[in-house]
Write an enzyme that holds these catalytic residues in place. Structure first.
Site, PDB file in Angstrom:
ATOM      1  N   HIS A 198       0.816  -1.208   0.000  1.00  0.00           N
ATOM      2  CA  HIS A 198       0.000   0.000   0.000  1.00  0.00           C
ATOM      3  C   HIS A 198       0.857   1.269   0.000  1.00  0.00           C
ATOM      4  CE1 HIS A 198      -3.124   2.809   0.888  1.00  0.00           C
ATOM      5  NE2 HIS A 198      -2.459   3.197   1.961  1.00  0.00           N
ATOM      6  N   GLU A 440      -7.500 -11.566 -12.535  1.00  0.00           N
ATOM      7  CA  GLU A 440      -6.403 -11.559 -11.560  1.00  0.00           C
ATOM      8  C   GLU A 440      -6.307 -12.874 -10.796  1.00  0.00           C
ATOM      9  OE1 GLU A 440      -6.887  -8.131  -9.006  1.00  0.00           O
ATOM     10  OE2 GLU A 440      -9.039  -8.378  -8.849  1.00  0.00           O
ATOM     11  N   ASP A 464      -2.348  -9.131  -8.274  1.00  0.00           N
ATOM     12  CA  ASP A 464      -2.936 -10.359  -7.745  1.00  0.00           C
ATOM     13  C   ASP A 464      -2.643 -11.569  -8.617  1.00  0.00           C
ATOM     14  OD1 ASP A 464      -4.167  -9.796  -5.248  1.00  0.00           O
ATOM     15  OD2 ASP A 464      -5.544  -8.482  -6.311  1.00  0.00           O
ATOM     16  N   CYS A 511      -3.902  -3.132 -15.261  1.00  0.00           N
ATOM     17  CA  CYS A 511      -3.862  -2.051 -14.270  1.00  0.00           C
ATOM     18  C   CYS A 511      -3.028  -2.403 -13.045  1.00  0.00           C
ATOM     19  CB  CYS A 511      -5.277  -1.649 -13.859  1.00  0.00           C
ATOM     20  SG  CYS A 511      -6.207  -2.993 -13.118  1.00  0.00           S
TER      21      CYS A 511
HETATM   22  C1  PEP Z   1      -4.090  -5.862  -9.167  1.00  0.00           C
HETATM   23  O1  PEP Z   1      -4.332  -6.830  -8.453  1.00  0.00           O
HETATM   24  O2  PEP Z   1      -3.204  -5.864 -10.053  1.00  0.00           O
HETATM   25  C2  PEP Z   1      -4.835  -4.605  -9.004  1.00  0.00           C
HETATM   26  C3  PEP Z   1      -4.704  -3.622  -9.852  1.00  0.00           C
HETATM   27  O3  PEP Z   1      -5.634  -4.469  -7.924  1.00  0.00           O
HETATM   28  P1  PEP Z   1      -5.158  -4.259  -6.397  1.00  0.00           P
HETATM   29  O4  PEP Z   1      -3.694  -3.939  -6.417  1.00  0.00           O
HETATM   30  O5  PEP Z   1      -5.999  -3.149  -5.871  1.00  0.00           O
HETATM   31  O6  PEP Z   1      -5.481  -5.581  -5.801  1.00  0.00           O
HETATM   32 MG    MG Z   2      -6.176  -6.897  -7.380  1.00  0.00          MG
END
Ligand code: PEP
Ligand code: MG
Length: 590
Positions: A198, A440, A464, A511
């Protein structure tokens, strides 16, 4: 750079998490839940209980004062929270249990508070009664107050930072950061964490330097100490001397010049040398990042993470509150699109008032769409809010953590229910709002051909996808080297999903953090990715790479890479190519 000349020779090496250099005073956030634990002797039991009593009295006095102040300022709700905390401190069962733990386990007071707090938390958070589940947050807060008082570490309020600081913490969670005065923070440094924790994501989104996984940085500093934080190389120089500072000021200047040169690309199109147009969009977590989205020339928002409304507070956000936010973002970004991802709580993102323990809501537990499908009283208002906002701009919706077609259908069914309710109430929404699935989980990647027939687009969540395909917890530093984006399995999953999406006539974005990492750009381009969504401030770097190569050469590199067997070989080859083409991006970039 030679930093060994600093007097104390205190250089900590960690993981680069967000580029740039900051020189400034630190502000330490102690994790109160890490407490000293030791046994006391029978004859010190009395004085240990006294020590606890004193701490409890101090906390009571402090909370009463805050509560009176809030009442005087007519902030009744806030005062209510502190009064609820006071009631817990007056609860004999809770307090006596702590005294008893000191006496019978011969525990020091901090450990007794923590253990009894955990016991109560467990009972409350398992309760079916929402009121009791709510109380779990109060217990956690009280435990923190008591431990701060016992250890003498003041809990400082980050919403009231007066000066610019480098925030130093063991780790930062969304609830730690939600109240921070972000304009006062010039860098982050943490003991633990990886590039996708984070703290790292937040730093990149704020455009400030960060280094994570620095070991015991919190133990080596106190608030007010001077450090140099080199986010580009993942280093912290503690107690720098003048020469260190001078050298790093020069580096800071170079970094600024580099950032400036990238900024000049803002208005230019994202097009390869042989004329193929791509889309670069932004990932955001807070609505106030829209400024950064525009400043860096993003073509819309490819991922709006919506968890922030649910963490760091005591109750669920209302549908209207969500609607106002989504509407504002949609209006600001129109005519470009905003992809709103439905709630992805659990994993590393928690809202403690929901009463879901970390074990239940773990990375592989009750997380994201699973949680939303189970608690539709949370899901429906969010869907209604997104739909209501859809008439104010170009909103698309996507569901996180889809594992297969049944789950996707269930999610779409709840969306259908939300649409029906709005229709019945005569509330307008965009009936053609596009619906996407995040890919994911390996099972979704392998059934992408089935999913593709029932969605308008895919968005690959590599953060993920990597952790689930390699069974390597993304938040666990111990196995950070197993979290390997260059693993051939990961690359094959991505290539497969892109091929399937195109074969079914739908677009595909990515993403995860990989999209904003210059080292992967050529590879992803060669794989045929349509949309790259990333922290806004990396957009110019990625744009520069795309504009400097042909799709044909990217495809050639990708073909070659896909024949290699090990992550190491792939990484070497990709770096070699990046180094050859854009060495300064590797020196300064993400
Ligand atoms: C991911 O898992 O790549 C993603 C963009 O979502 P998060 O990082 O919020 O799990
Ligand atoms: Mg994710």
């Amino acid at each position: 750079m030679n930093e060994n000349i600093n007097n104390h020779n205190d250089i900590l090496n960690g993981t680069p998490a967000s580029p740039g250099i900051a020189i400034g005073s630190v502000f330490i956030i102690h994790d109160e839940l890490h407490v000293p634990r030791y046994s006391i002797s029978e004859w010190t039991v009395k004085s240990e209980i006294e020590r606890f009593n004193l701490a409890a009295e101090q906390v009571k006095t402090k909370l009463s004062e805050i509560s009176v102040q809030l009442v005087n300022n007519l902030y009744q709700n806030g005062a209510g929270i502190f009064q609820a905390h006071l009631m817990i401190l007056e609860d004999r069962v809770f307090i006596d249990r702590i005294r008893h733990a000191i006496e019978s386990n011969l525990s020091n007071a901090e450990a007794a508070v923590l253990d009894v707090g955990e016991e109560f938390l467990h009972v409350f958070s398992q309760s079916d009664d929402l009121y009791l589940r709510d109380k779990a947050v109060d217990i956690r807060d009280i435990v923190k107050h008591l431990i701060s008082s016992l250890t003498g570490r003041e809990r400082l309020d980050l919403s009231e930072l007066k000066e610019e600081v480098i925030v130093v913490a063991h780790d930062l969670t969304p609830s730690d950061t939600v109240l921070m005065r972000k304009d006062r923070i010039i860098a982050f440094a943490t003991d633990v964490g990886s590039r996708i924790s984070h703290t790292a994501i937040l730093a990149r989104s704020l455009g400030i330097p960060a280094a994570v996984g620095l070991g015991a940085i919190t133990a080596q500093l106190k608030t007010g100490d001077l450090i140099i934080l080199d986010g580009t190389h993942g280093k912290a120089i503690l107690h720098p001397n003048e020469e260190n500072i001078r050298n790093y000021q020069l580096e800071q200047e170079k970094f600024r010049a580099f950032a400036e040169s990238l900024h000049r690309l803002k208005e230019l199109p994202v097009i390869t040398l042989d004329g193929h147009v791509k889309k670069l969009s932004a990932n955001i977590e807070f609505p106030d990042e829209i400024y950064a989205v525009k400043r860096h020339g993003a073509q819309g928002i490819g991922l709006y993470r919506t968890e922030y409304f649910y963490v760091g507070r005591d109750n669920l956000p209302s549908e209207d509150e969500l609607f106002e936010d989504y509407k504002e973002v949609a209006q600001q970004i129109a005519p470009e699109a905003v992809i709103i991802r439905t709630l992805d709580l659990g994993g590393d993102k928690f809202a403690s008032y929901l009463g879901i323990s970390h074990a239940v809501g773990s990375m592989m537990g009750l997380r994201a769409i699973r949680l939303c499908l189970k608690y539709q009283d949370i899901f429906l208002p969010q869907l209604r809010a997104i739909l209501r906002a859809s008439v104010y701009g170009n909103i698309k919706i996507m569901f996180p953590m889809i594992s297969g077609i049944e789950e996707l259908r269930q999610a779409k069914k709840v969306l259908g229910k939300a649409k029906q309710q709005l229709t019945d109430d005569g509330v307008p929404f965009d009936p053609k709002m596009e619906v996407g699935a995040m890919i994911e989980i390996p099972s979704a990647a392998m059934t992408a051909d089935i999913l593709a027939k029932e969605v308008d687009f895919f968005s690959i969540g590599t953060n993920d996808l990597i952790q689930y395909s390699l069974a390597a917890d993304r938040a666990n530093e111990e196995i950070a080297e197993l979290f390997e984006p260059f693993h051939p399995a990961v690359l094959r999953f991505i290539q497969h999903v892109i091929n399937v999406a195109h074969g079914n006539g739908i677009g595909v974005g990515l993403c995860g953090e990989m999209a904003g990492d210059p080292v992967f750009t050529m590879l992803l381009l060669g794989m045929g990715l349509d949309e790259f969504s990333m922290s806004p401030q990396v957009i110019p770097e990625i744009k520069r790479i795309i504009r400097a190569i042909t799709l044909k050469e990217a495809q050639e590199l990708t073909r070659e890479i896909m024949t290699l067997s090990t992550a190491w070989e792939i990484e070497q080859r990709v770096y070699e190519e990046a180094q050859k083409r854009l060495p300064e991006l590797l020196d300064w970039g993400q």
